[in-house]
Structure formats: structure tokens, C-alpha cells
Design an enzyme around this catalytic site. Structure first.
Site, PDB file in Angstrom:
ATOM      1  N   CYS A  73       0.819  -1.226   0.000  1.00  0.00           N
ATOM      2  CA  CYS A  73       0.000   0.000   0.000  1.00  0.00           C
ATOM      3  C   CYS A  73       0.847   1.269   0.000  1.00  0.00           C
ATOM      4  O   CYS A  73       0.344   2.352  -0.275  1.00  0.00           O
ATOM      5  CB  CYS A  73      -0.933   0.022   1.205  1.00  0.00           C
ATOM      6  SG  CYS A  73      -1.944  -1.444   1.336  1.00  0.00           S
TER       7      CYS A  73
ATOM      8  N   HIS B 200      -3.569   6.984   3.070  1.00  0.00           N
ATOM      9  CA  HIS B 200      -3.963   5.701   2.482  1.00  0.00           C
ATOM     10  C   HIS B 200      -5.353   5.351   2.992  1.00  0.00           C
ATOM     11  O   HIS B 200      -5.656   5.514   4.171  1.00  0.00           O
ATOM     12  CB  HIS B 200      -2.942   4.629   2.873  1.00  0.00           C
ATOM     13  CG  HIS B 200      -3.376   3.248   2.523  1.00  0.00           C
ATOM     14  ND1 HIS B 200      -3.877   2.926   1.278  1.00  0.00           N
ATOM     15  CD2 HIS B 200      -3.412   2.099   3.253  1.00  0.00           C
ATOM     16  CE1 HIS B 200      -4.194   1.645   1.269  1.00  0.00           C
ATOM     17  NE2 HIS B 200      -3.923   1.122   2.445  1.00  0.00           N
TER      18      HIS B 200
ATOM     19  N   ASN C 286     -10.254  -0.597   0.008  1.00  0.00           N
ATOM     20  CA  ASN C 286      -8.802  -0.450   0.101  1.00  0.00           C
ATOM     21  C   ASN C 286      -8.182  -0.871  -1.233  1.00  0.00           C
ATOM     22  O   ASN C 286      -8.143  -2.060  -1.549  1.00  0.00           O
ATOM     23  CB  ASN C 286      -8.284  -1.319   1.252  1.00  0.00           C
ATOM     24  CG  ASN C 286      -6.782  -1.227   1.436  1.00  0.00           C
ATOM     25  OD1 ASN C 286      -6.083  -0.681   0.588  1.00  0.00           O
ATOM     26  ND2 ASN C 286      -6.298  -1.775   2.534  1.00  0.00           N
TER      27      ASN C 286
HETATM   28  O1  UT7 Z   1      -3.835  -1.479   3.606  1.00  0.00           O
HETATM   29  C1  UT7 Z   1      -3.049  -1.587   4.747  1.00  0.00           C
HETATM   30  C2  UT7 Z   1      -3.316  -2.823   5.478  1.00  0.00           C
HETATM   31  N1  UT7 Z   1      -4.645  -3.082   5.890  1.00  0.00           N
HETATM   32  C3  UT7 Z   1      -5.229  -2.437   6.926  1.00  0.00           C
HETATM   33  O2  UT7 Z   1      -4.799  -1.392   7.349  1.00  0.00           O
HETATM   34  C4  UT7 Z   1      -6.392  -3.104   7.584  1.00  0.00           C
HETATM   35  C5  UT7 Z   1      -6.235  -3.068   9.115  1.00  0.00           C
HETATM   36  N2  UT7 Z   1      -7.242  -3.774   9.841  1.00  0.00           N
HETATM   37  C6  UT7 Z   1      -8.551  -3.417   9.866  1.00  0.00           C
HETATM   38  O3  UT7 Z   1      -8.958  -2.510   9.171  1.00  0.00           O
HETATM   39  C7  UT7 Z   1      -9.477  -4.130  10.810  1.00  0.00           C
HETATM   40  O4  UT7 Z   1      -8.729  -4.877  11.744  1.00  0.00           O
HETATM   41  C8  UT7 Z   1     -10.499  -5.047  10.109  1.00  0.00           C
HETATM   42  C9  UT7 Z   1     -11.517  -4.206   9.369  1.00  0.00           C
HETATM   43  C10 UT7 Z   1      -9.797  -5.975   9.162  1.00  0.00           C
HETATM   44  C11 UT7 Z   1     -11.247  -5.899  11.141  1.00  0.00           C
HETATM   45  O5  UT7 Z   1     -11.870  -5.077  12.104  1.00  0.00           O
HETATM   46  P1  UT7 Z   1     -11.743  -5.403  13.662  1.00  0.00           P
HETATM   47  O6  UT7 Z   1     -12.565  -4.426  14.369  1.00  0.00           O
HETATM   48  O7  UT7 Z   1     -10.265  -5.429  13.980  1.00  0.00           O
HETATM   49  O8  UT7 Z   1     -12.412  -6.819  13.768  1.00  0.00           O
HETATM   50  P2  UT7 Z   1     -11.777  -8.237  14.189  1.00  0.00           P
HETATM   51  O9  UT7 Z   1     -10.774  -8.703  13.208  1.00  0.00           O
HETATM   52  O10 UT7 Z   1     -11.325  -8.123  15.585  1.00  0.00           O
HETATM   53  O11 UT7 Z   1     -13.056  -9.176  14.086  1.00  0.00           O
HETATM   54  C12 UT7 Z   1     -14.201  -8.958  14.876  1.00  0.00           C
HETATM   55  C13 UT7 Z   1     -15.270  -9.989  14.549  1.00  0.00           C
HETATM   56  C14 UT7 Z   1     -14.767 -11.431  14.498  1.00  0.00           C
HETATM   57  O12 UT7 Z   1     -15.739 -12.225  15.138  1.00  0.00           O
HETATM   58  P3  UT7 Z   1     -15.513 -12.759  16.631  1.00  0.00           P
HETATM   59  O13 UT7 Z   1     -14.268 -13.590  16.573  1.00  0.00           O
HETATM   60  O14 UT7 Z   1     -15.350 -11.530  17.486  1.00  0.00           O
HETATM   61  O15 UT7 Z   1     -16.764 -13.541  16.899  1.00  0.00           O
HETATM   62  C15 UT7 Z   1     -14.736 -11.750  13.021  1.00  0.00           C
HETATM   63  O16 UT7 Z   1     -14.963 -13.115  12.770  1.00  0.00           O
HETATM   64  O17 UT7 Z   1     -15.850  -9.732  13.260  1.00  0.00           O
HETATM   65  C16 UT7 Z   1     -15.875 -10.936  12.500  1.00  0.00           C
HETATM   66  N3  UT7 Z   1     -15.726 -10.576  11.089  1.00  0.00           N
HETATM   67  C17 UT7 Z   1     -16.779 -10.321  10.293  1.00  0.00           C
HETATM   68  N4  UT7 Z   1     -18.094 -10.299  10.494  1.00  0.00           N
HETATM   69  C18 UT7 Z   1     -18.883  -9.964   9.462  1.00  0.00           C
HETATM   70  C19 UT7 Z   1     -14.580 -10.455  10.395  1.00  0.00           C
HETATM   71  N5  UT7 Z   1     -14.871 -10.110   9.115  1.00  0.00           N
HETATM   72  C20 UT7 Z   1     -16.211 -10.008   9.029  1.00  0.00           C
HETATM   73  C21 UT7 Z   1     -17.095  -9.687   7.992  1.00  0.00           C
HETATM   74  N6  UT7 Z   1     -18.409  -9.664   8.243  1.00  0.00           N
HETATM   75  N7  UT7 Z   1     -16.662  -9.366   6.738  1.00  0.00           N
END
Ligand code: UT7
Length: 329
Positions: free
Chosen positions: A116, A256, A286
Site C-alpha cells: 500500500c 492511504h 482499500n
Molecule cells: O492497507 C493496509 C493494510 N490493511 C489495513 O490497514 C487493515 C487493518 N485492519 C482493519 O482494518 C481491521 O482490523 C479489520 C476491518 C480488518 C477488522 O476489524 P476489527 O474491528 O479489527 O475486527 P476483528 O478482526 O477483531 O473481528 C471482529 C469480529 C470477528 O468475530 P468474533 O471472533 O469476534 O466472533 C470476526 O470473525 O468480526 C468478524 N468478522 C466479520 N463479520 C462480518 C470479520 N470479518 C467479518 C465480515 N463480516 N466481513
């Protein structure tokens, strides 16, 4: 050599025809919801490359628009730098295919792999080539067709990414316009947090790898999130220090576009009110290396970047890599 050396003379962007909204995931069997995606990321839709569209075609389309805006013809280009993590082929570089598509007969061309941060890294490499007198006119592209390397069975990643290309033509600075400061860093000890673990020469593709999806992008989102916030904050500080400016001197921050929460945290740290931060992650998702140059082109065409303004760009991506530049327009 004293800055500014390289100035942005023209910008352009291109995205695929097909738009995939959050609601469309249900029809392709991904268990997610518009509510979850909007609340956690700010993304509402993204563009996905279809038949006949490629990294080369999107890059060349964006480049033609940028070259027109800059008043530059293809044979005038000395170098083409393409920041990407999703090249059309692993060999040769997609940049040479763009060179051929444009008819940039005098240009050297190469891909730059900084995920990125590809465009921010590319701008700094271009500036260095211009400083050494190796180039006068450089095309810097950030482009991705990530839809072709995401795992569509992994809801943790497939909802996040989009395809597109942004292009920027750099010319030698006049009237004090151009790159005022630049910063780049990397930390490969964290490479495993966001990767394609197989499909390269270390673990070539096998039927088993295709079955388990390890040739696709995988990410430990929460860890990446924390590092993105920390590193983008550092990059803002370093770019401002380098230019001897404060947040009040910056007319627009173009970060970004990975996640609205990362963008808000970066703006807060930098002391930039949200009215002075460009956001389009809601419409593109993204797009990795393409996100900043797409946002810049939109901001230019919307009149949010005008001659005389000072803009700060900050990026973070797989590697990890991060960096920033401050540019006077
Ligand atoms: O481009 C540069 C690199 N990329 C980034 O900068 C991305 C950085 N990371 C993020 O933006 C965030 O961490 C995410 C958007 C990827 C995830 O958000 P989060 O608030 O950190 O959520 P999480 O990974 O802690 O997941 C929370 C819950 C999980 O369920 P449990 O384990 O708490 O029951 C996931 O299974 O959300 C669930 N989950 C979803 N639910 C519905 C993960 N993806 C999805 C989804 N739809 N698409």
C-alpha cells in the site's frame, strides 16, 4: 541538492466497470453484512476488474489522463514506476506492459513492491532519479487488481479490497512547487501479518496450496490496524518536521484509504480537522498502492487541491512499509 526538485504536473485515475456493493456479498455466498462492513471499515462499495480489464489496462487508462493533464506525450516519459502488489504476471514487470501500451518509447519501466506504500515509495524514487539528473519526466502509478488475489472464501479480507489505478506525472520543479519533504521506513519482522504466503519462488503453487488458499492474501487485521495507526502517526510527524511545517500549514491530508477508523486516528494524531482530510474509502474500499493517487486525482478535479496549496500524503502497508511526503502544488 535542495528541494523542491520534482513537482506533480498532472494526475489521473481509472477503475473497473463493475461495482460490488456490500449488499452484493450475499449473492456470492460471503457471510457478512453491510452494517458490519460500514461500522468496522467505512467501506460501502468497491470496483472489481472484469473480462478484458487488467492491471495494465487500468494503469494505462489512468496514465493517459494524467499525461493529458500534464501536457506530456508518451515519448517524453523517461521512467515509469508502477507500485503494485498484484502484477498481471510475476515476470516481466507490468510496468513494461504499460510502457508498451502507452508507446513510451524512451522510458525505462519497473514495478515497485511496497504494497500500500507503493505510490509514496515510488514518488521518492522518482524524485531521487530526477535529483541525479537521470530523468526529467517520470510517471508514477499506483495500481491494483487485488480482487484476483484475495480469497473470496475469507470474509476477514475479501470485503476490504478493491481494484483501480492512479497515475501522477512528475516534472522538474518550478516556482517552489513540488515535494518539500519525504520519509520512508519498513519492518520486515512483521511480514507474516499481511502476506501471500505461497505462490512465490519459496513455495510455488501446487494443487494443495490452491485448495487451502495460501496463494491469496491473508491478514491478521487487528495487529495490522494497530501498526498502521502507530506508523502513520510517525510518518505524519516526520514529514512535517522534514518540511519544517506544522499541521496548520497543511491544506489537505490524503492518507492511504484502508479503514475510516485508521484515517480518523491518523488525522487526530496529526492535529488535522476531518474537513481537511480526503476520504473516499467508502466508494473504493482499500485499493492498496492505488488509493492515494486515486484520492489525489479526485481531490484535484473537485477543486480541493489548487495551486499554492500544501498537501501531506501518508501511507502504510504490508511489509510493513510506511512513508509520507509533503507536496506544494
Ligand atoms: O492497507 C493496509 C493494510 N490493511 C489495513 O490497514 C487493515 C487493518 N485492519 C482493519 O482494518 C481491521 O482490523 C479489520 C476491518 C480488518 C477488522 O476489524 P476489527 O474491528 O479489527 O475486527 P476483528 O478482526 O477483531 O473481528 C471482529 C469480529 C470477528 O468475530 P468474533 O471472533 O469476534 O466472533 C470476526 O470473525 O468480526 C468478524 N468478522 C466479520 N463479520 C462480518 C470479520 N470479518 C467479518 C465480515 N463480516 N466481513
Amino acid at each position: 541538492m535542495k528541494r523542491p526538485i520534482a513537482m506533480i504536473a498532472g494526475t489521473g485515475h481509472a477503475v473497473p466497470r463493475k461495482c460490488l456493493t456490500n449488499h452484493d456479498f450475499a449473492s456470492i455466498g460471503v457471510e457478512t453484512s453491510d452494517e458490519w462492513i460500514v461500522e468496522r471499515t467505512g467501506i460501502r462499495q468497491r470496483y472489481i476488474a472484469g473480462d478484458g480489464e487488467s492491471l495494465t489496462s487500468l494503469s494505462a487508462d489512468a496514465a493517459r489522463i494524467a499525461m493529458k493533464a500534464a501536457g506530456v506525450t508518451a515519448p517524453e516519459l523517461d521512467v515509469i514506476i508502477l507500485g503494485t502488489a498484484s502484477p498481471d504476471r510475476l515476470l516481466p514487470a507490468t510496468a513494461v506492459e504499460v510502457q508498451a501500451a502507452l508507446g513510451a518509447t524512451r522510458a525505462a519501466a519497473f514495478d515497485l513492491s511496497a504494497a500500500c506504500s507503493g505510490w509514496v515509495y515510488g514518488m521518492q524514487v522518482a524524485e531521487g532519479l530526477m535529483a541525479m539528473g537521470n530523468a526529467e519526466t517520470v510517471l508514477v502509478i499506483g495500481a491494483e487488481t487485488l480482487s484476483r488475489i484475495v480469497n473470496w472464501k475469507d470474509r476477514n479480507t475479501c470485503v476490504l479490497f478493491g481494484d483501480g489505478a492512479g497515475a501522477t506525472v512528475l516534472k522538474r520543479s518550478t516556482k517552489g512547487r513540488g515535494i518539500l519533504s519525504a520519509f520512508m521506513r519498513s519492518d520486515g519482522t512483521l511480514a507474516d501479518l499481511l502476506q501471500r504466503s505461497a505462490g512465490g519462488s519459496l513455495r510455488p503453487v501446487t494443487p494443495e496450496i490452491i485448495e487451502d488458499g495460501s496463494n491469496c492474501i491473508s491478514m491478521q487485521g487487528r495487529e495490522v490496524f494497530k501498526n498502521a495507526v502507530r506508523s502513520m502517526a510517525e510518518a505524519c510527524d516526520r514529514a512535517l518536521d522534514g518540511a519544517k511545517l506544522s499541521a496548520a500549514d497543511i491544506d489537505l491530508l490524503i492518507p492511504h484509504q484502508a479503514n475510516i477508523r485508521i484515517i480518523e486516528a491518523t488525522a487526530k494524531h496529526a492535529g488535522m480537522p476531518l474537513e481537511k482530510v480526503y476520504v473516499n474509502v467508502d466508494r473504493y474500499g482499500n485499493t492498496s498502492a492505488a488509493s492515494i493517487p486515486i484520492a489525489l486525482d479526485e481531490a484535484m478535479r473537485a477543486g480541493r487541491v489548487k495551486e499554492g496549496m500544501t498537501v501531506m500524503f501518508v501511507a502504510f502497508g504490508a511489509g510493513f512499509t510506511w512513508g509520507s511526503i509533503v507536496v506544494k502544488f
